[in-house]
Design a protein around this motif. Structure first.
Motif, PDB file in Angstrom:
ATOM      1  N   LEU A   1       0.820  -1.202   0.000  1.00  0.00           N
ATOM      2  CA  LEU A   1       0.000   0.000   0.000  1.00  0.00           C
ATOM      3  C   LEU A   1       0.856   1.254   0.000  1.00  0.00           C
ATOM      4  O   LEU A   1       0.480   2.269  -0.599  1.00  0.00           O
ATOM      5  CB  LEU A   1      -0.929  -0.010   1.226  1.00  0.00           C
ATOM      6  N   SER A   2       1.999   1.218   0.641  1.00  0.00           N
ATOM      7  CA  SER A   2       2.874   2.392   0.703  1.00  0.00           C
ATOM      8  C   SER A   2       3.661   2.609  -0.567  1.00  0.00           C
ATOM      9  O   SER A   2       4.378   3.615  -0.667  1.00  0.00           O
ATOM     10  CB  SER A   2       3.840   2.258   1.876  1.00  0.00           C
ATOM     11  N   GLN A   3       3.596   1.675  -1.533  1.00  0.00           N
ATOM     12  CA  GLN A   3       4.322   1.811  -2.789  1.00  0.00           C
ATOM     13  C   GLN A   3       5.811   2.025  -2.536  1.00  0.00           C
ATOM     14  O   GLN A   3       6.486   2.806  -3.234  1.00  0.00           O
ATOM     15  CB  GLN A   3       3.756   2.975  -3.612  1.00  0.00           C
ATOM     16  N   ALA A   4       6.323   1.319  -1.510  1.00  0.00           N
ATOM     17  CA  ALA A   4       7.725   1.510  -1.137  1.00  0.00           C
ATOM     18  C   ALA A   4       8.629   0.417  -1.676  1.00  0.00           C
ATOM     19  O   ALA A   4       9.849   0.539  -1.579  1.00  0.00           O
ATOM     20  CB  ALA A   4       7.855   1.565   0.392  1.00  0.00           C
ATOM     21  N   GLU A   5       8.063  -0.652  -2.211  1.00  0.00           N
ATOM     22  CA  GLU A   5       8.895  -1.751  -2.691  1.00  0.00           C
ATOM     23  C   GLU A   5       9.479  -1.475  -4.068  1.00  0.00           C
ATOM     24  O   GLU A   5      10.630  -1.779  -4.338  1.00  0.00           O
ATOM     25  CB  GLU A   5       8.065  -3.044  -2.716  1.00  0.00           C
ATOM     26  N   ALA A   6       8.678  -0.906  -4.968  1.00  0.00           N
ATOM     27  CA  ALA A   6       9.106  -0.686  -6.353  1.00  0.00           C
ATOM     28  C   ALA A   6       9.210   0.794  -6.674  1.00  0.00           C
ATOM     29  O   ALA A   6       8.923   1.215  -7.791  1.00  0.00           O
ATOM     30  CB  ALA A   6       8.147  -1.370  -7.325  1.00  0.00           C
ATOM     31  N   VAL A   7       9.588   1.599  -5.706  1.00  0.00           N
ATOM     32  CA  VAL A   7       9.677   3.029  -5.949  1.00  0.00           C
ATOM     33  C   VAL A   7      10.968   3.353  -6.681  1.00  0.00           C
ATOM     34  O   VAL A   7      12.005   2.698  -6.491  1.00  0.00           O
ATOM     35  CB  VAL A   7       9.595   3.791  -4.602  1.00  0.00           C
ATOM     36  N   ASP A   8      10.896   4.352  -7.559  1.00  0.00           N
ATOM     37  CA  ASP A   8      12.055   4.757  -8.339  1.00  0.00           C
ATOM     38  C   ASP A   8      13.057   5.486  -7.443  1.00  0.00           C
ATOM     39  O   ASP A   8      12.672   6.288  -6.591  1.00  0.00           O
ATOM     40  CB  ASP A   8      11.614   5.676  -9.480  1.00  0.00           C
ATOM     41  N   PRO A   9      14.362   5.228  -7.589  1.00  0.00           N
ATOM     42  CA  PRO A   9      15.352   5.922  -6.742  1.00  0.00           C
ATOM     43  C   PRO A   9      15.310   7.434  -6.876  1.00  0.00           C
ATOM     44  O   PRO A   9      15.505   8.155  -5.889  1.00  0.00           O
ATOM     45  CB  PRO A   9      16.693   5.344  -7.213  1.00  0.00           C
ATOM     46  N   ASP A  10      15.048   7.924  -8.075  1.00  0.00           N
ATOM     47  CA  ASP A  10      14.985   9.371  -8.253  1.00  0.00           C
ATOM     48  C   ASP A  10      13.778   9.966  -7.522  1.00  0.00           C
ATOM     49  O   ASP A  10      13.857  11.072  -6.992  1.00  0.00           O
ATOM     50  CB  ASP A  10      14.926   9.706  -9.737  1.00  0.00           C
ATOM     51  N   GLU A  11      12.675   9.244  -7.491  1.00  0.00           N
ATOM     52  CA  GLU A  11      11.509   9.713  -6.745  1.00  0.00           C
ATOM     53  C   GLU A  11      11.791   9.738  -5.245  1.00  0.00           C
ATOM     54  O   GLU A  11      11.343  10.644  -4.540  1.00  0.00           O
ATOM     55  CB  GLU A  11      10.315   8.823  -7.055  1.00  0.00           C
TER      56      GLU A  11
END
Length: 1078
Positions: free
Chosen positions: A919-929
């Motif tokens: 739910l937090s979208q923390a697993e596949a987050v872009d490094p630049d983001e």
């Protein structure tokens, strides 16, 4: 020889000021009432005078009560009832008519000086009562100190006993019994009380050594007079009252160079008995936790479960070192060494409160982990500069007593210092040392202050309980200003000077808009409210400055200022109007610079938010008088953590280590566990309790790595965060223990990282009755003032930031301090900062909310497409039944929701939820983001990185813009049906509506509904693959999108000087993951 009992030297009094009542119900049969107020508290009843035929009576009378037990005052109930006096009615009533009541608890009482007028709504006595109105009360308490004569007699000032009490005392006394324990209880009786107060009877026992004098509760005096002759002649079988509790004092033995090895079996047996007395491994089955099943009566406190039954009992060896005497050897800075087979600690240097250097004092308590392998305890005294041995004491741990609360503390004893082993560097040993040794658990009251670490600054490693400051909202209503020294010679005609007022309170400041000028009186008007956060103690001053603005590039010119002490500002708890007041302005060369009219008040009816609204742990207002009684008790057992990652390096070899401690926050109460040094699997086993006033709240538990225990006072080394867990109280089943591990996740610039796991035990003790649950969930979430005078969202967020900063500053001044980085992390002070990841989280949350509608549409398509013929036929039959019997539609809908709820119970979470990485979208987050999310404001990145992120934000905004435009287009097409923007389409629509009207007048509605339903559910073989005519007609309707101007063209966007080419944009799309055409 025992110390005689010292009676209490003060009496606590509760004062109830009955001010007025409003809008009472007429009860005398003549359109009015003659009300009076009856108050009952702690077995005492008082009443006011009667106001003749008044529906809005004003009493301004004071009722005084005496508290029998001040420690239990907050758990006692005060009932205030309003009656219509039958003496002033038409004579038809047999008893006084009930007009309403108010039930208050001890938590509503304020200290003298903090009381405010509070209007309480009158409650009904039963469901069928008709009650209206409210009553205004001021309730406070104070402690009155008594002189020596009053203390011995036990009588409050100007208070005598009645003849009935004297007869009761004479009846209960017996001349044959010696005065062993004398309990005198005396009461204060109001002559206006119409009914006597009932008291419980005390059985007389001729053989009991207790002498009981019966009376009402207000003042209690205990006189212990032990007659030695009587005790000598007393029957041996007669039990005596247990006055003192004795402990076995351990015997000291000679100091030896080698530790003894005996006593292991006895120590193991004693440890086994200690563990059995404290319960099993985690849950005490012989003493189950309290189960709360009834309605809370106001006595729910944090003492419901005094035992640490949620955590494992850990054995500690406690050593209390007080002082030494008779040391003849010269010593400059003596200290104490305490050593077992596995642990070694050292005390702080001694202090000398006497001129004699041979009497050092320490007054320290040490807690060493104890297990069966420890058999000997060595306590030695050393001199710091020379490291000379001054003597010591050795204990066999098999002789050390075991103590469990609530046993009384162990008395300290003097032990003679013995010489050490032969050949040891020492001086002539002499003197004694005063200390006490016992074995206990973490529930011992000496454990929080005990030294159990060898850190350089051990004060930062102890467990502590903190309280957030009491915060108020300060409302500043700026009305007008007069007599200002304004020079407007350089302004054009008919131009009003730009006069604004700046208000500053500490680090908070705000300005008003430009004031409007009255040409006749030359005064300026604003009538604007400014809100600030003020914290107790209200010692700060508010600074108000009147400023004149000329041009935006120049600094404003101050015209005058004034200071207002916060302690002088009136407090209010409701929406009543506060009187305005003129304040003189000062500054410049002259003493008088004008005056300003202000309306100031401290708002006690709001809850000052210092947490994010969705994870708030408390919704109570600031004013204590408005608090509701607690609904339950939340118990948290912090068992331990495992698999923690190294957070620092120690030594020259760079060995990794972690010094972890835990912080939990709920409501105003913060707790901090002790720091366990150099351990990746720490075990705290500490239990804490909180009162729960609203179950729809969240408790936050965070784990941190301690850096301050290695830093000097002048240095600032912030503690590093390891992770945190949030548990919503409403998700816990009542009276059930949850013991589960939770992952500790931290999102950093490098991505999501698992720092370890924390094991927690949680229990929520609350009533389980359905009416109590309905009452709790039916109340407003926020206090009443949030709905009467709401605060804007933007202003609320600004006030929340100020409150968070004030809480962090307050806790940083504690000892040991709770770091600002810890407070900001626990309170989520940066939760509203924008990031691409958070935007994705909210988008997918919206998708999850509307997923049921998408699923329903797919199900209808499957039914319409005859994918399952049995389901389609069943749906046809149900549709016919509901159309033919429309009264079954609503009940069937509710039944369907019941079935869905029962079906979804299978998927109910078994444990309280922690952090959801998906739910937090923390697993596949872009490094630049992630790098953008942790960037500062203003940005500290290079210009090309900022430009790329800005372009990416523009692309995301373009998508949002497209979705908003599509929604607006569909709405405008609906409006175009009757707006005659397309005359042909409007004529067709009106004609179809007219035809449907005639058909529905002729054909029964049920037949039309059945026909339309069967047409919609027809078999696919009767369908046309092309879109239906109604959808084609709707899509042809005009919208307002063709009337807006498109100022930029597609070619100019991609070519031209200073703009990227099309190929560069395609490469950029590939980088940020945006596909053209989506």
């Amino acid at each position: 020889m025992t110390t005689p009992f010292q009676p209490p030297s003060s009496v606590r009094r509760v004062i109830v000021q009955v001010v007025e009542a409003r809008d009472l119900l007429p009860k005398d049969g003549q359109g009015s009432s003659s009300p009076y107020v009856m108050a009952e508290f702690d077995g005492q009843r008082k009443r006011t005078t009667t106001r003749f035929k008044e529906l809005n009576p004003v009493w301004n009378e004071t009722l005084e009560f005496i508290v029998s037990d001040p420690d239990e005052m907050e758990f006692q109930v005060m009932e205030i009832e309003v009656y219509n006096d039958k003496k002033y009615g038409n004579g038809s009533g047999r008893k006084n008519q009930f007009l309403g009541k108010v039930k208050l608890y001890g938590t509503h009482f304020a200290k003298r000086g903090d009381e405010t007028l509070v209007f309480f709504a009158l409650e009904r006595k039963s469901v069928f009562s008709w009650i209206r109105g409210e009553i205004g009360l001021k309730i406070y308490y104070y402690d009155e100190f008594m002189n020596q004569d009053q203390t011995h007699t036990g009588l409050p000032p100007q208070q005598n006993l009645t003849e009935q009490d004297q007869r009761t005392k004479t009846k209960t006394k017996s001349n044959t019994e010696p005065p062993a324990v004398n309990v005198e209880v005396e009461e204060e009786i109001d002559s206006e009380v119409p009914e006597p107060v009932e008291h419980s009877e005390v059985e007389e026992d001729s053989q009991s050594p207790f002498e009981i004098e019966e009376s009402a509760p207000p003042v209690v005096n205990l006189n212990l007079n032990l007659n030695q002759n009587h005790l000598r002649d007393q029957d041996q079988d007669q039990p005596l009252p247990e006055i003192l509790e004795t402990h076995c004092i351990p015997k000291s033995k000679k100091m030896k160079a080698a530790r003894a090895g005996g006593g292991g079996a006895a120590a193991r047996e004693r440890a086994r008995n200690l563990k059995r007395s404290n319960g099993d491994d985690k849950i005490d089955h012989h003493h189950p936790p309290p189960v709360m099943t009834g309605k809370p009566a106001g006595n729910i406190s944090e003492r419901v479960a005094p035992r640490d039954d949620l955590v494992e009992p850990m054995q500690y060896l406690f050593v209390r070192v007080l002082k030494a005497r008779g040391i003849n050897a010269p010593c400059e800075s003596p200290y104490v060494k305490i050593r077992t087979s596995r642990r070694f600690v050292r005390s702080k240097p001694a202090s000398f409160h006497r001129p004699n250097k041979g009497s050092p004092e320490w007054h320290q308590v040490f807690a060493l982990e104890h297990n069966n392998a420890d058999t000997t305890l060595e306590i030695s005294l050393w001199d710091s500069p020379t490291e000379k041995f001054l003597g010591g004491v050795c204990f066999d741990l098999s002789d050390v007593p075991v103590r469990d609360p609530p046993n009384t503390p162990l008395a300290s004893q003097w032990y003679h210092l013995e010489a050490g082993a032969p050949g040891q560097k020492s001086v002539k040993v002499s003197g004694d040392i005063q200390l006490s040794v016992w074995i206990g658990t973490q529930s011992d009251e000496a454990f929080p202050e005990a030294w159990n670490s060898d850190a350089p600054y051990v004060a930062h490693t102890r467990p502590k309980v903190y309280q957030s400051p009491k915060l108020w909202y300060l409302r500043v209503n700026i009305i007008e200003a007069q007599d200002l020294k304004v020079v407007a010679s350089n302004l054009p005609p008919l131009t009003t000077p730009d006069i604004r007022i700046k208000v500053q309170l500490g680090f908070q400041s705000a300005r008003t808009r430009p004031g409007s000028m009255n040409q006749h009186s030359l005064s300026f008007h604003w009538n604007e409210d400014l809100m600030f956060v003020a914290g107790e103690p209200l010692e700060d001053s508010m600074v108000l400055v009147v400023e004149k603005y000329t041009t935006p590039s120049k600094e404003p010119t101050p015209l005058g200022h004034t200071l207002v002490q916060l302690s002088s500002i009136e407090r209010r708890v409701d929406e009543r109007r506060v009187a305005s007041k003129w304040f003189a302005l000062e500054g410049g060369g002259s003493s008088y610079r004008g005056r300003v009219l202000l309306r100031l008040c401290l708002e006690g009816g709001y809850h000052v938010l210092d947490e994010a609204a969705h994870v708030c742990s408390d919704f109570r207002p600031t004013a204590k008088q408005l608090w509701t009684p607690p609904v339950g008790i939340l118990e948290l057992g912090i068992v331990g953590a495992r698999g923690l990652l190294p957070m620092k390096t120690k030594g020259t070899k760079g060995k990794g280590s972690t010094d972890a401690y835990c912080v939990a926050k709920y409501g105003k109460k913060w707790v901090r566990t002790r720091t366990i040094t150099d351990n990746f699997d720490p075990r705290w086993n500490e239990q804490y309790t909180w009162q729960v006033f609203d179950p729809c709240t969240v408790i936050t538990i965070g784990v941190f790595d301690n850096w301050r225990m290695f830093a000097d006072v002048s240095e600032e080394k912030p503690d590093l965060r390891i992770g945190k867990v949030r548990i919503r109280v409403s998700t816990l089943e009542a009276n059930k223990i949850y013991t589960n591990p939770y992952p500790l996740m931290v999102l950093s610039r490098t991505g999501l990282k698992k720092m370890g796991e924390i094991e927690l035990a949680v229990r929520f003790s609350c009533p389980t009755l359905l009416p109590d649950t309905c009452r709790i969930y039916g109340q407003p979430l926020l206090p009443r003032m949030h709905y009467l005078r709401p605060i804007g969202v933007a202003q609320q967020e600004a006030l929340r930031g100020a409150a968070t900063r004030m809480v962090a500053q307050w806790l940083a001044r504690s000892e040991p301090p709770l770091g600002k980085e810890v407070v900001h992390y626990m309170l989520d002070s940066d939760s509203n900062n924008w990031s691409m990841r958070k935007s994705k989280v909210h988008w997918f949350r919206i998708i999850g909310v509307i997923a049921w509608a998408v699923g329903l549409t797919k199900s209808l398509d499957n039914i319409k497409g005859w994918r399952n013929p049995l389901t389609t036929i069943f749906f046809h039959s149900m549709y016919i039944v509901l159309v033919w019997y429309p009264d079954l539609i609503i009940p069937t809908g509710f039944l369907y929701m019941v079935l869905i709820g029962i079906w979804c119970k299978r998927f109910k979470p078994r444990i309280p939820g922690g952090m959801d990485t998906r739910l937090s979208q923390a697993e596949a987050v872009d490094p630049d983001e992630l790098d953008e999310e942790f960037d500062t404001i203003p940005s500290s990145k290079p210009a090309d990185v900022v430009r790329m992120r800005y372009d990416r934000l523009r692309m995301v905004a373009a998508r949002v813009q497209k979705v908003l435009g599509d929604v607006a287009t569909q709405g405008e097409r609906v409006q175009a049906l009757v707006s005659w923007r397309d005359p042909k389409a409007t004529k067709l629509f009106i004609g179809v509506c007219l035809g449907m009207t005639l058909i529905l007048f002729v054909v029964p509605t049920k037949m039309v509904a059945v026909a339309l339903g069967f047409y919609y559910l027809r078999h696919p073989m009767f369908r046309d693959p092309m879109p239906p005519a109604r959808l084609n007609f709707f899509r042809r309707l005009p919208s307002l999108s063709d009337r807006r101007e498109n100022l930029n063209s597609g070619s100019e966007r991609w070519v031209g000087k200073g703009v990227r080419q099309r190929s560069d944009y395609l490469a950029f799309e590939k980088v940020v993951g945006i596909k053209e055409g989506k």
